[in-house]
Motif scaffolding. Sequence first.
Motif, PDB file in Angstrom:
ATOM      1  N   ALA A  53      34.650  25.581  42.931  1.00 33.60           N
ATOM      2  CA  ALA A  53      35.796  26.492  42.183  1.00 33.60           C
ATOM      3  C   ALA A  53      37.330  26.487  42.773  1.00 33.60           C
ATOM      4  N   ALA A  54      38.170  26.227  41.858  1.00 29.64           N
ATOM      5  CA  ALA A  54      39.576  26.314  42.506  1.00 29.64           C
ATOM      6  C   ALA A  54      40.104  27.467  42.796  1.00 29.64           C
ATOM      7  N   ARG A  55      39.583  28.390  42.259  1.00 32.38           N
ATOM      8  CA  ARG A  55      40.026  29.846  42.853  1.00 32.38           C
ATOM      9  C   ARG A  55      39.067  30.793  42.388  1.00 32.38           C
ATOM     10  N   VAL A  56      38.647  31.836  43.219  1.00 32.57           N
ATOM     11  CA  VAL A  56      38.036  32.784  42.709  1.00 32.57           C
ATOM     12  C   VAL A  56      38.662  34.269  42.989  1.00 32.57           C
ATOM     13  N   ASP A  57      38.493  34.884  41.903  1.00 33.55           N
ATOM     14  CA  ASP A  57      39.193  36.345  42.128  1.00 33.55           C
ATOM     15  C   ASP A  57      38.107  37.409  42.017  1.00 33.55           C
ATOM     16  N   LEU A  58      38.427  38.487  42.685  1.00 29.43           N
ATOM     17  CA  LEU A  58      37.691  39.794  42.674  1.00 29.43           C
ATOM     18  C   LEU A  58      38.422  40.719  41.781  1.00 29.43           C
ATOM     19  N   CYS A  59      37.406  41.022  40.838  1.00 26.03           N
ATOM     20  CA  CYS A  59      37.864  42.236  39.776  1.00 26.03           C
ATOM     21  C   CYS A  59      37.265  43.495  40.065  1.00 26.03           C
ATOM     22  N   LEU A  60      38.149  44.264  40.187  1.00 26.49           N
ATOM     23  CA  LEU A  60      37.789  45.952  40.622  1.00 26.49           C
ATOM     24  C   LEU A  60      37.923  46.855  39.116  1.00 26.49           C
ATOM     25  N   PHE A  61      37.036  47.417  39.002  1.00 30.28           N
ATOM     26  CA  PHE A  61      36.877  48.423  37.674  1.00 30.28           C
ATOM     27  C   PHE A  61      36.827  49.841  38.106  1.00 30.28           C
ATOM     28  N   ASP A  62      37.339  50.449  36.903  1.00 32.72           N
ATOM     29  CA  ASP A  62      37.373  51.991  37.036  1.00 32.72           C
ATOM     30  C   ASP A  62      35.881  52.293  36.969  1.00 32.72           C
ATOM     31  N   ALA A  63      35.792  53.570  37.405  1.00 27.22           N
ATOM     32  CA  ALA A  63      34.363  54.252  37.758  1.00 27.22           C
ATOM     33  C   ALA A  63      33.804  54.774  36.486  1.00 27.22           C
ATOM     34  N   SER A  64      34.417  55.033  35.400  1.00 27.73           N
ATOM     35  CA  SER A  64      33.996  55.538  34.280  1.00 27.73           C
ATOM     36  C   SER A  64      33.724  54.489  33.240  1.00 27.73           C
ATOM     37  N   ASP A  65      34.544  53.683  33.176  1.00 29.00           N
ATOM     38  CA  ASP A  65      34.665  52.651  31.798  1.00 29.00           C
ATOM     39  C   ASP A  65      34.851  51.013  32.471  1.00 29.00           C
ATOM     40  N   ASP A  66      35.172  50.351  31.370  1.00 28.03           N
ATOM     41  CA  ASP A  66      35.095  48.786  31.765  1.00 28.03           C
ATOM     42  C   ASP A  66      36.648  48.587  32.063  1.00 28.03           C
ATOM     43  N   LYS A  67      37.452  49.378  32.127  1.00 32.42           N
ATOM     44  CA  LYS A  67      38.909  49.019  32.591  1.00 32.42           C
ATOM     45  C   LYS A  67      39.079  48.370  33.877  1.00 32.42           C
ATOM     46  N   GLU A  68      39.699  47.217  33.933  1.00 31.97           N
ATOM     47  CA  GLU A  68      39.913  46.331  35.100  1.00 31.97           C
ATOM     48  C   GLU A  68      41.183  47.025  35.610  1.00 31.97           C
ATOM     49  N   LEU A  69      40.918  47.530  36.960  1.00 34.61           N
ATOM     50  CA  LEU A  69      42.062  48.059  37.842  1.00 34.61           C
ATOM     51  C   LEU A  69      42.709  47.005  38.562  1.00 34.61           C
ATOM     52  N   ALA A  70      42.198  46.201  38.989  1.00 30.67           N
ATOM     53  CA  ALA A  70      43.005  45.008  39.992  1.00 30.67           C
ATOM     54  C   ALA A  70      42.198  43.821  39.811  1.00 30.67           C
ATOM     55  N   ARG A  71      42.732  42.704  39.953  1.00 26.30           N
ATOM     56  CA  ARG A  71      42.157  41.440  40.035  1.00 26.30           C
ATOM     57  C   ARG A  71      42.915  40.786  41.363  1.00 26.30           C
ATOM     58  N   LEU A  72      41.938  40.440  42.422  1.00 23.39           N
ATOM     59  CA  LEU A  72      42.502  40.142  43.773  1.00 23.39           C
ATOM     60  C   LEU A  72      42.062  38.637  44.037  1.00 23.39           C
ATOM     61  N   ALA A  73      42.963  37.758  44.449  1.00 22.85           N
ATOM     62  CA  ALA A  73      42.795  36.468  44.744  1.00 22.85           C
ATOM     63  C   ALA A  73      41.782  36.557  46.216  1.00 22.85           C
ATOM     64  N   MET A  74      40.900  35.502  46.274  1.00 22.43           N
ATOM     65  CA  MET A  74      40.226  35.569  47.356  1.00 22.43           C
ATOM     66  C   MET A  74      40.371  34.374  48.246  1.00 22.43           C
ATOM     67  N   GLY A  75      40.404  34.324  49.448  1.00 18.85           N
ATOM     68  CA  GLY A  75      40.854  33.319  50.309  1.00 18.85           C
ATOM     69  C   GLY A  75      39.426  32.409  50.654  1.00 18.85           C
ATOM     70  N   ARG A  76      39.375  31.177  50.578  1.00 16.54           N
ATOM     71  CA  ARG A  76      38.595  30.256  50.643  1.00 16.54           C
ATOM     72  C   ARG A  76      38.381  29.876  52.373  1.00 16.54           C
TER      73      ARG A  76
END
Length: 657
Positions: free
Chosen positions: A28-51
């Motif tokens: 992968a050229a890039r992998v992101d971590l996606c964090l979601f709201d506790a009650s639905d599918d709303k994406e709260l943050a997308r964070l780039a991960m270091g390799r």
Amino acid sequence: MALTPPSFAPGATLSGDGVEFSVYSRDAARVDLCLFDASDDKELARLAMGRDENGFHRVFVEGAQEGTRYGFRADGIYSPDHGLWFDPAKLLVDPYAKELDRRFVHDVRLTQFGTETADIVPKAIVTCDRPVEVKPPLFRPGGLIYEIAVRGFTMLNPDVPEAMRGTVGALAHPSVLAHLKRLGVDAVELMPITAWIDERHLPPLGLSNSWGYNPIALMALDPRLVPGGMQELADTVAALRAENIGVILDLVFNHSGESDRHGTTLSMRGLDNLTYYRHVPDRPGELINDTGCGNTIAGEHPVVRQLVLDSLRHFVRQAGVDGFRFDLATILGREADGFSANAALLADICADPLLKDRVLIAEPWDIGPGGYQLGNFPAPFLEWNDRYRDDTRMFWRGDSYKLGAFVTALAGSSDIFSRHGGHRTRSVNFLAAHDGFTLMDLVSYTHKHNEANGEDNRDGHSENHSWNNGAEGATTDGVVLSARRADVKALLSSLFLSRGTVMLTAGDEGGRSQQGNNNAYCQDNAMTWLDWKGLDEGLIEHTAMLSAIRKRFPALTETTFLNGDGDVEWLTAAGTPMTVEDWEQPGAATFMALFKTPDVQQRRTVRLAVIVNRSHGEQPLALPLPDGREWVSLLTVGHAPNVMVGARTVEILVENY
């Protein structure tokens, strides 16, 4: 936010001030971590991960805590012809996910490049490890394993509260425990309870997978079966252990539900297809299909080996299970040149400090080149013995020249398990399992009847070594029904008198039927749900008696091979030693076995007589009887100095003073 230090574990690891996330992807050229709201599918943050230099992508999220919902997205080259499936529109489940917020549901969007899937893909949930005290396994080779499809086992149990039915927790209900104890079960073997997805052809047919052999996340428990998560499993294991019943998990490390080229992108395919799956050499776009399920997990790769080992350790540490049964286990020993008993993954399992004393059971075949490996797994692996199944079925069906094969199977299958210098049988003897006819259907149907599966009866095995006793399937003919019941009793008796571990599939002790369907994986309905009210009480009692006899006489639970050197005498109906000519008679149908064995109940050594009569007529048998002693039947009331054994039956007698 900061990158984790060099020392880390894959997956999501809680620390005092946050959570470190780590996932492997070589390409992968890039992998992101996606964090979601506790009650639905709303994406709260997308964070780039270091390799890092080893191909792990990592990020530390300060303030994250237990219960955080997350997934990954991997970007890079999308070229399926080159084995590259990177698509940032696909939310990907962590291969190390330990809990999911929902079940997997098949959707065509999971197969389409560039189509967003975050709203339909389960989110992994950050969990806190709560290890239990790891105790030695309760189960020992030679005992009784009871195979359970968790959902179908209690769906119709009237004693279990409706809200609990179909779950792992229901196995700890007093009525279920009482049934297991009555049968003398030493361990339950739970068909897959990790999260799976339906095969893509099932939803259009209105069908769903009820067996679970199509996993996505290898550690995460399926919310349908284990709504209480790992705590529910740990509590159930503890409740069963309190009744001296162990728990064995049936796990699938041979393929995933992402399937073939036309399958879904849900986890490992989107993260690193070329690492997690095996491909044809020099053709990276072509998946090897040694499993018949579309793909084959690459157990020889160090990252995959670590994932498998960590999954096994997870279930031991967090739930205290006795051990594991490995579906299509030949895959675990596949290397570049084929199967090896010394393959790295098998060696790792056998040497691991936490795993080496666990119960390890191999289904010793796959459909790849050289895939049939019965008898070739390393000790201490026990092995499902389909030769035992087939030889015993053919003997009782009435096939010619089968007496020798049948008795060899009863005696521990030394022809198979002594090949590499073994002195003990590692056989798991069974006559019916989840895959194939039920025991009652075995004697009620000559042919499979899988029409309900929607594949025009093409699926499932065609050669089942079965017979119908004069009518195909359902009948009101009393003579036919009586014959079927007698055959089931004889088959059960044969099973419980066999050297090695024995396995009984839930409901076969009570005559359950699947209406002739021998591939009922997609029947999550009354066809596979155990009808507790309809079970045959007489057959259950017969099974319980056999189990008690097996425990009473250690000669029946020993795992050393019977060799006739003082441990057993093989006799004819006339009471004379069997000769080569007797063994090789084409229609040979009757014999006796005399064991010298301790009697746990009487606390002394006795002789135990087992008499088998496959014929359709009564047979007079002459048993040797020293002065002052008598033979007492353990299955029927009465004494028997000279026994008339009924047609199609097995008799068990003990010498009394």
